[in-house]
Scaffold this motif. Sequence first.
Motif, PDB file in Angstrom:
ATOM      1  N   SER A   2       0.862  -1.175   0.000  1.00  0.00           N
ATOM      2  CA  SER A   2       0.000   0.000   0.000  1.00  0.00           C
ATOM      3  C   SER A   2       0.900   1.228   0.000  1.00  0.00           C
ATOM      4  N   ASN A   3       0.315   2.413   0.156  1.00  0.00           N
ATOM      5  CA  ASN A   3       1.137   3.616   0.242  1.00  0.00           C
ATOM      6  C   ASN A   3       1.380   4.034   1.685  1.00  0.00           C
ATOM      7  N   ASN A   4       1.136   3.107   2.590  1.00  0.00           N
ATOM      8  CA  ASN A   4       1.338   3.329   4.020  1.00  0.00           C
ATOM      9  C   ASN A   4       2.255   2.216   4.515  1.00  0.00           C
ATOM     10  N   THR A   5       3.483   2.544   4.852  1.00  0.00           N
ATOM     11  CA  THR A   5       4.470   1.517   5.185  1.00  0.00           C
ATOM     12  C   THR A   5       4.029   0.689   6.388  1.00  0.00           C
ATOM     13  N   ALA A   6       3.537   1.343   7.428  1.00  0.00           N
ATOM     14  CA  ALA A   6       3.122   0.617   8.633  1.00  0.00           C
ATOM     15  C   ALA A   6       1.965  -0.329   8.324  1.00  0.00           C
ATOM     16  N   HIS A   7       1.036   0.119   7.493  1.00  0.00           N
ATOM     17  CA  HIS A   7      -0.087  -0.741   7.118  1.00  0.00           C
ATOM     18  C   HIS A   7       0.393  -1.927   6.286  1.00  0.00           C
ATOM     19  N   SER A   8       1.343  -1.696   5.395  1.00  0.00           N
ATOM     20  CA  SER A   8       1.891  -2.790   4.588  1.00  0.00           C
ATOM     21  C   SER A   8       2.601  -3.808   5.469  1.00  0.00           C
ATOM     22  N   ILE A   9       3.310  -3.344   6.473  1.00  0.00           N
ATOM     23  CA  ILE A   9       3.967  -4.260   7.411  1.00  0.00           C
ATOM     24  C   ILE A   9       2.916  -5.096   8.140  1.00  0.00           C
ATOM     25  N   HIS A  10       1.833  -4.461   8.560  1.00  0.00           N
ATOM     26  CA  HIS A  10       0.755  -5.191   9.241  1.00  0.00           C
ATOM     27  C   HIS A  10       0.193  -6.294   8.348  1.00  0.00           C
ATOM     28  N   LEU A  11      -0.134  -5.955   7.101  1.00  0.00           N
ATOM     29  CA  LEU A  11      -0.698  -6.959   6.200  1.00  0.00           C
ATOM     30  C   LEU A  11       0.318  -8.050   5.882  1.00  0.00           C
ATOM     31  N   THR A  12       1.576  -7.690   5.766  1.00  0.00           N
ATOM     32  CA  THR A  12       2.617  -8.684   5.488  1.00  0.00           C
ATOM     33  C   THR A  12       2.735  -9.676   6.635  1.00  0.00           C
ATOM     34  N   LYS A  13       2.663  -9.193   7.843  1.00  0.00           N
ATOM     35  CA  LYS A  13       2.686 -10.100   9.002  1.00  0.00           C
ATOM     36  C   LYS A  13       1.472 -11.026   9.001  1.00  0.00           C
ATOM     37  N   GLU A  14       0.325 -10.497   8.613  1.00  0.00           N
ATOM     38  CA  GLU A  14      -0.881 -11.321   8.528  1.00  0.00           C
ATOM     39  C   GLU A  14      -0.739 -12.379   7.430  1.00  0.00           C
ATOM     40  N   ALA A  15      -0.138 -12.001   6.307  1.00  0.00           N
ATOM     41  CA  ALA A  15       0.064 -12.968   5.224  1.00  0.00           C
ATOM     42  C   ALA A  15       1.016 -14.073   5.653  1.00  0.00           C
ATOM     43  N   GLU A  16       2.051 -13.702   6.382  1.00  0.00           N
ATOM     44  CA  GLU A  16       2.993 -14.712   6.877  1.00  0.00           C
ATOM     45  C   GLU A  16       2.292 -15.663   7.844  1.00  0.00           C
ATOM     46  N   ALA A  17       1.470 -15.110   8.726  1.00  0.00           N
ATOM     47  CA  ALA A  17       0.732 -15.946   9.680  1.00  0.00           C
ATOM     48  C   ALA A  17      -0.260 -16.855   8.968  1.00  0.00           C
ATOM     49  N   ALA A  18      -0.778 -16.397   7.819  1.00  0.00           N
ATOM     50  CA  ALA A  18      -1.748 -17.195   7.053  1.00  0.00           C
ATOM     51  C   ALA A  18      -1.087 -18.319   6.267  1.00  0.00           C
ATOM     52  N   GLY A  19       0.230 -18.310   6.181  1.00  0.00           N
ATOM     53  CA  GLY A  19       0.931 -19.367   5.461  1.00  0.00           C
ATOM     54  C   GLY A  19       1.275 -19.040   4.026  1.00  0.00           C
ATOM     55  N   ALA A  20       1.168 -17.758   3.644  1.00  0.00           N
ATOM     56  CA  ALA A  20       1.522 -17.374   2.278  1.00  0.00           C
ATOM     57  C   ALA A  20       2.988 -17.698   2.003  1.00  0.00           C
ATOM     58  N   ASP A  21       3.300 -17.917   0.738  1.00  0.00           N
ATOM     59  CA  ASP A  21       4.656 -18.282   0.335  1.00  0.00           C
ATOM     60  C   ASP A  21       5.510 -17.066  -0.028  1.00  0.00           C
ATOM     61  N   GLY A  22       4.869 -15.923  -0.196  1.00  0.00           N
ATOM     62  CA  GLY A  22       5.587 -14.704  -0.524  1.00  0.00           C
ATOM     63  C   GLY A  22       4.614 -13.548  -0.523  1.00  0.00           C
ATOM     64  N   VAL A  23       5.158 -12.330  -0.676  1.00  0.00           N
ATOM     65  CA  VAL A  23       4.304 -11.148  -0.739  1.00  0.00           C
ATOM     66  C   VAL A  23       4.677 -10.313  -1.958  1.00  0.00           C
ATOM     67  N   LEU A  24       3.674  -9.642  -2.494  1.00  0.00           N
ATOM     68  CA  LEU A  24       3.841  -8.709  -3.605  1.00  0.00           C
ATOM     69  C   LEU A  24       3.608  -7.307  -3.055  1.00  0.00           C
ATOM     70  N   LEU A  25       4.609  -6.426  -3.244  1.00  0.00           N
ATOM     71  CA  LEU A  25       4.553  -5.082  -2.676  1.00  0.00           C
ATOM     72  C   LEU A  25       4.561  -4.039  -3.784  1.00  0.00           C
ATOM     73  N   VAL A  26       3.427  -3.391  -3.991  1.00  0.00           N
ATOM     74  CA  VAL A  26       3.331  -2.346  -5.002  1.00  0.00           C
ATOM     75  C   VAL A  26       4.043  -1.094  -4.514  1.00  0.00           C
ATOM     76  N   SER A  27       4.579  -0.329  -5.454  1.00  0.00           N
ATOM     77  CA  SER A  27       5.167   0.958  -5.091  1.00  0.00           C
ATOM     78  C   SER A  27       4.097   1.863  -4.494  1.00  0.00           C
ATOM     79  N   PRO A  28       4.459   2.632  -3.481  1.00  0.00           N
ATOM     80  CA  PRO A  28       3.480   3.536  -2.870  1.00  0.00           C
ATOM     81  C   PRO A  28       2.906   4.513  -3.897  1.00  0.00           C
ATOM     82  N   TYR A  29       1.606   4.582  -3.920  1.00  0.00           N
ATOM     83  CA  TYR A  29       0.872   5.383  -4.894  1.00  0.00           C
ATOM     84  C   TYR A  29       0.388   6.669  -4.251  1.00  0.00           C
TER      85      TYR A  29
END
Length: 294
Positions: free
Chosen positions: A81-108
Amino acid sequence: MDFGRLITAMVTPFDAEGKIDWETTGRLIDYLIGEQQTDSIVVCGTTGESPTLDDEEKIALYKFAVERAAGRVPVIAGTGSNNTAHSIHLTKEAEAAGADGVLLVSPYYNKPSQEGLYQHFRAIAESTKLPVMLYNVPGRTGVNLNVDTTLRLAEIPNIVATKDCAPTEQLTAIAAGAPAHFKVYSGDDSQTLPALAVGAYGIVSVTSHIIGREMKQMINAYVEGRTAEAARLHQQLSPIFKGLFNCPHPVTNPVPVKYALNHLGIPVGGVRLPLVPLTEAEAAFVRNLLDNRE
């Protein structure tokens, strides 16, 4: 983690009320893995209408996709997202969900400097053990993640790839300068073969919802040195590559591909506002495109 050469950025199926249709989502995952031979899937990316998915829906999609894929292919979670702290939050949730990787769009919209882009991606990468794929799409974000910044980020151990929608010249320079572990993916279906020719590893695709099997044949032909066959397949597929984004004028993804899937009997529903359905003329163009494939 090798995400393979053909990655599908998956649409998010909605029901008649605009809510996530979980039954169809499961069938779509099975269809992409089985019928269309995708190597990985991305959930909650641009094609998945991430701007109109709330956090609860995104986290539920991460979990559902991991469970449904059941190890058959990697699942990459869109957490940028365009909010670094929010992106970190979602990334931690994806890791907890068992995702194999994350896709990070450039901040818009907030249009950070190249140093701001570097610090944003570095902070998210350092918050997770997951492999990170950068996503540079200047046409949507208003900022280009340039070659030097991409290569600087590629030195961070768990930043392993980029999906780049910039011109071929930029893909060429990134591929030429990247460390061995770092893979370049095109984000433009029509540039799949040209991108491979200048050193890209694969494609993060929209049209693989419709012609994934054929795209896989084209990629394999090129990788195996059958370049004339790869060129023939590219020429054959080119009308689909172009047509699903130009109906016959530019139409925002994922509106056309969702219509195409519905037309082919995969009921993924409509799009959420502010996106709107195809006009009848646009829909007729897509139907003609699909019904007259070679």
